[in-house]
Design an enzyme around this catalytic site. Structure first.
Site, short mmCIF file in Angstrom:
data_model
loop_
_atom_site.label_atom_id
_atom_site.label_comp_id
_atom_site.label_asym_id
_atom_site.label_seq_id
_atom_site.Cartn_x
_atom_site.Cartn_y
_atom_site.Cartn_z
N HIS A 185 3.20 6.86 -6.80
CA HIS A 185 2.42 8.01 -7.25
C HIS A 185 3.23 9.30 -7.05
O HIS A 185 3.35 10.12 -7.97
CB HIS A 185 1.11 8.07 -6.45
N HIS A 204 0.83 -1.20 0.00
CA HIS A 204 0.00 0.00 0.00
C HIS A 204 0.87 1.26 0.00
O HIS A 204 0.67 2.17 -0.82
CB HIS A 204 -0.91 -0.04 1.23
N GLU A 205 1.83 1.31 0.92
CA GLU A 205 2.67 2.50 1.02
C GLU A 205 3.55 2.69 -0.21
O GLU A 205 3.84 3.82 -0.61
CB GLU A 205 3.54 2.44 2.29
N HIS A 215 1.52 4.61 -2.74
CA HIS A 215 1.63 6.06 -2.51
C HIS A 215 2.98 6.58 -3.02
O HIS A 215 3.05 7.63 -3.67
CB HIS A 215 1.54 6.36 -1.01
#
Length: 598
Positions: free
Chosen positions: A393, A386-387, A390
């Site tokens: 992105h 998940h991190e 981020h």
């Protein structure tokens, strides 16, 4: 727990890429302190000429960039060990410096908004450098009709502290003042109930433990429900009044307008979710059958349905899994993630004093940094994936966009991270031949979807309703709030769930109701991510290139809705929500088939 000094370098992040040492940080801090007073020199030139406007914007953004680096370094160093007073002091100083910047540059936007629109257009046309700021200025100017006179704005800012009081009182009450009783854990020990312990106990396979924790939590809130009703009611009232003062049609309009999100998106989410609630009901029916209970209660909806599958995953294995799971994005994408592992973007291991949880954080000109508290389990694998979403992105945005657009809207914030999770899930599901592991993965995925889409949509409907009630003069009493919440739970969860009378007070526990129409973004982000991941897995390279180039690299260069449209997802339509529910139905059917064949 380990001591930081004993850790291998490759398990800690390398902050020398931000500042080589604390001394250089201090020199930069002092340099900026000397520059801050000179910002006042720009007051007289900001709108006088096109060159003056350009120089002011350049100065503002460059100074912001430098302060962001100061803030980033101090924050990460402090989070390594929250007991270290040296770095805590540095972090507090950085926060203060940032506040000084905001205060010192507060004249810029009002000055731009006071300009004649035709003159501003002339400036943009006549000065080549202002071409860069075209969208930036458009975002500012679009809010002009909601800005007040300078005298009114000053009064409004003075009232802001009073208007935020209900939220502050709520957070003190729920986090510090509320007194929870002792409860019994799985091994029969009496322990002090807390917010964190509560979530652990709700996943207990012992139903007696779950029920006791549930009643203890909710009955504690029930005792102070009038106070919680007062804080929420006054928060809603203040937010509605602020929206009216600024000439918005509603508080929802004000909140969504801040990021140029059409209200139609909210309406599409609610209407489409309601149409697909039979799927949620079907999952709740399945959960009830698998748990073998006569009646399903709120304390039964979080317990894992397959607790005998414990996947142990080392950090070394996680690296390999994550890189392989993002293969659909292509080799270049995988190489960037490998670079993150090799070049120490991550602080991996849990240590005494280290900040809990996980996050991705960085600044213009740096790589992203990831804080982890690694445990050898599935949760840590999903969290790191998940991190990294981020981080990727942020990486692509900052590599592509110039300084004014090198960030992205909160509306887009969770999409890339959730897209990573979807690819990881598909990778793990396709890789395993073990039926129990497949069942476990599907349970986990379905439960997450319910929490992020169906439940958040329910929160969004509750929030919209109470703001509408207040705007028409209806009092938000504790009983009305509880009755509304109970009614929504029955509608959303379906007949399989028995809604206990005390369960209706759950609205008092939802911190996000003080964040002004924020919760809907969890559901929209999940829906967009599911659509992206489906396109990537089904269409391959064309979809991948569109996702990376039109979405990950876009930053703030356009309005969030238009960025998503350019990347192939129209959030103003019902399609993303319908497609998300189709995926949910596919996963639910697959789970039902696996269970039938066992």
């Amino acid at each position: 727990m380990q001591n930081n000094t004993l850790l291998q370098d490759d398990l800690t992040w390398d902050l020398t890429t931000v500042f080589k040492n604390d001394q250089l940080w201090e020199l930069e801090f002092q340099s900026i302190e000397k520059i801050l007073p000179t910002i006042a020199d720009y007051k007289n030139q900001v709108t006088e000429t096109a060159q003056g406007l350009f120089d002011t914007l350049e100065f503002d953004h460059e100074l912001g960039r430098r302060i962001n680096l100061i803030y980033l370094y101090s924050c990460l160093k402090s989070d390594e060990d929250t007991t270290n007073e040296t770095y805590l002091s540095m972090h507090l100083r950085a926060q203060s410096l940032f506040i000084q910047l905001v205060s010192a540059t507060s004249f810029i936007i009002p000055a731009i908004l006071a300009m004649d629109e035709k003159l501003l257009e002339q400036y943009k046309e006549s000065h080549e450098g202002l071409t860069l700021y075209r969208h930036y200025l458009e975002e500012i100017y679009i809010q002009k009709s909601h800005k007040l006179s300078s005298e009114q704005e000053e009064l409004f800012s003075q009232l802001e502290e009073i208007a935020s009081a209900p939220s502050q009182i709520y957070h003190v009450l729920t986090n510090a003042e509320i007194d929870f009783p002792m409860v019994t854990n799985e091994v029969g020990e009496k322990i002090q109930l807390s917010h964190g312990i509560y979530h652990v106990l709700l996943e207990s396979q012992n139903r007696v433990v779950r029920k006791e924790a549930f009643l203890a939590m909710y009955e504690t809130y029930q005792k102070q429900i009038q106070t919680f009703a007062s804080t929420l009611s006054n928060h809603v009232k203040a937010t509605n009044k602020k929206a009216r003062i600024r000439h918005y049609s509603s508080a929802r309009h004000a909140a969504m307008s801040q990021y140029s999100i059409p209200e139609k998106v909210y309406d599409q989410l609610l209407s489409t979710t309601k149409e697909h609630l039979p799927l949620f009901h079907r999952y709740m029916d399945l959960r009830k059958r698998l748990l073998g209970v006569e009646s399903l209660h709120l304390y039964d909806v979080s317990v894992p349905l397959k607790d005998d599958v414990a996947l142990e995953i080392s950090y070394g294995e996680a690296k390999k899994i994550i890189i392989e799971s993002v293969a659909p994005f292509g080799e270049d994408y995988q190489k960037v993630i490998q670079q993150g592992f090799d070049n120490r973007w991550i602080d991996v291991v849990e240590n005494k004093g280290k900040k809990t949880g996980a996050y991705s954080f960085g600044a213009f000109g740096t790589n992203p940094f990831i804080l982890m508290n690694w445990q050898n389990n599935m949760d840590s694998l999903v969290t790191l994936t998940h991190e990294f979403g981020h981080s990727m992105h942020s990486y692509y945005t900052r590599q592509t966009q110039s300084l004014p657009y090198a960030n992205y809207s909160p509306f887009l914030g969770e999409i890339a991270a959730t897209c990573h999770e979807e690819l990881l899930f598909e990778y793990l599901l396709n890789k395993t031949e073990d039926t129990d592991e497949k069942i476990h993965l599907l349970h986990t995925w379905l439960q997450n979807f319910c929490n992020v889409v169906f439940v958040q949509a329910m929160y969004a409907e509750f929030e919209q309703t109470i703001y509408e009630w207040d705007s028409t003069g209806e009092a938000l009493t504790a009983q009305k709030l509880t009755d509304l919440y109970s009614k929504l739970m029955k509608n959303y969860y379906g007949k399989a769930l028995t809604v206990d009378e005390v369960a209706g007070v759950n609205w008092a526990r939802i911190t996000h109701f003080y964040y002004n129409f924020y919760v809907y973004q969890y559901a929209t982000g999940k829906s967009a991510a599911l659509m992206f991941s489906k396109q990537i897995l089904e269409q391959g390279k064309p979809a991948t290139e569109l996702y990376i180039n039109a979405f990950l690299k876009a930053g703030n260069s356009d309005f969030p809705i238009d960025i998503l449209k350019n990347a192939g997802v129209d959030m103003e339509s019902s399609e993303p929500f319908i497609e998300a529910c189709k995926v949910f139905e596919e996963k639910l059917t697959l789970l039902e088939d696996l269970l039938c064949n066992k």
